[in-house]
Write a protein that holds these residues in place. Sequence first.
Motif, short mmCIF file in Angstrom:
data_model
loop_
_atom_site.label_atom_id
_atom_site.label_comp_id
_atom_site.label_asym_id
_atom_site.label_seq_id
_atom_site.Cartn_x
_atom_site.Cartn_y
_atom_site.Cartn_z
N GLN A 6 0.84 -1.19 0.00
CA GLN A 6 0.00 0.00 0.00
C GLN A 6 0.88 1.25 0.00
OE1 GLN A 6 -3.13 -1.66 3.22
NE2 GLN A 6 -3.69 0.31 2.32
N CYS A 23 -3.12 0.29 -3.88
CA CYS A 23 -2.88 -1.04 -3.33
C CYS A 23 -2.52 -1.97 -4.47
CB CYS A 23 -4.13 -1.53 -2.61
SG CYS A 23 -4.05 -3.23 -2.04
N TRP A 34 -11.21 -2.98 0.59
CA TRP A 34 -10.80 -1.82 1.39
C TRP A 34 -11.50 -1.89 2.75
CZ3 TRP A 34 -6.74 0.93 0.52
CH2 TRP A 34 -6.33 1.26 -0.79
N CYS A 68 -10.80 -0.36 -9.61
CA CYS A 68 -9.96 -1.55 -9.78
C CYS A 68 -9.55 -1.61 -11.25
CB CYS A 68 -10.71 -2.80 -9.34
SG CYS A 68 -9.70 -4.29 -9.24
N CYS A 91 -5.89 -2.29 2.85
CA CYS A 91 -6.25 -3.04 1.65
C CYS A 91 -5.97 -4.51 1.91
CB CYS A 91 -5.41 -2.54 0.47
SG CYS A 91 -5.61 -3.49 -1.05
N SER A 93 -6.39 -8.70 -0.02
CA SER A 93 -6.74 -9.50 -1.20
C SER A 93 -6.93 -10.95 -0.79
CB SER A 93 -5.65 -9.39 -2.28
OG SER A 93 -4.47 -10.06 -1.88
#
Lengths: 113, 112
Positions: A6, A23, A34, A68, A91, A93
Amino acid sequence: DTEVTQTPKHLVMGMTNKKSLKCEQHMGHRAMYWYKQKAKKPPELMFVYSYEKLSINESVPSRFSPECPNSSLLNLHLHALQPEDSALYLCASSQAEFNEKLFFGSGTQLSVL
Amino acid sequence: DAKTTQPPSMDCAEGRAANLPCNHSTISGNEYVYWYRQIHSQGPQYIIHGLKNNETNEMASLIITEDRKSSTLILPHATLRDTAVYYCIVRTGYSSASKIIFGSGTRLSIRP
């Protein structure tokens, strides 16, 4: 590479500024998130992207605008923020949207003056 | 609408097992129990998850009661680096309602 990166790590902005948080992940994950975290509070979910499409918006004010651009990148555009928006923005994933393991970045500490 | 209850703080001596309890009395049949932790100035880190069987990995063990209304996260040999806030989360496995929603967590302090 199991990192979520980030940038910037710290950001100070005025209420009339426009800024963006970035990110990035290179793990091939197809879901990105987020979260917002106020001091001494748990993280609060803001947005979820799945396969580059917005999947969840937790009723976040429009002054926060996620984007995105590709499967590795997630941005959060900020405009006309209020001092109460000062927080740590995290952030994360995961391989897919409902995967159990979220990988988090270290966050951007945002101060709105 | 937090689904879990955890003690706000606990402490444990270094080298001893740290047992962190979590109450989730309203858990439903398809909901998993997840544990994450957040070390100061870092993002949360996934630890372990389970449905009804006990689970163990390189970080910790998860013990879920038979009625699934509570669970315990066990760090077998706590070190100073285990000082963190530990979050117990209940989550539907695979559906559009499935989200990682953090509760208040337990602040674990490991003393030398």
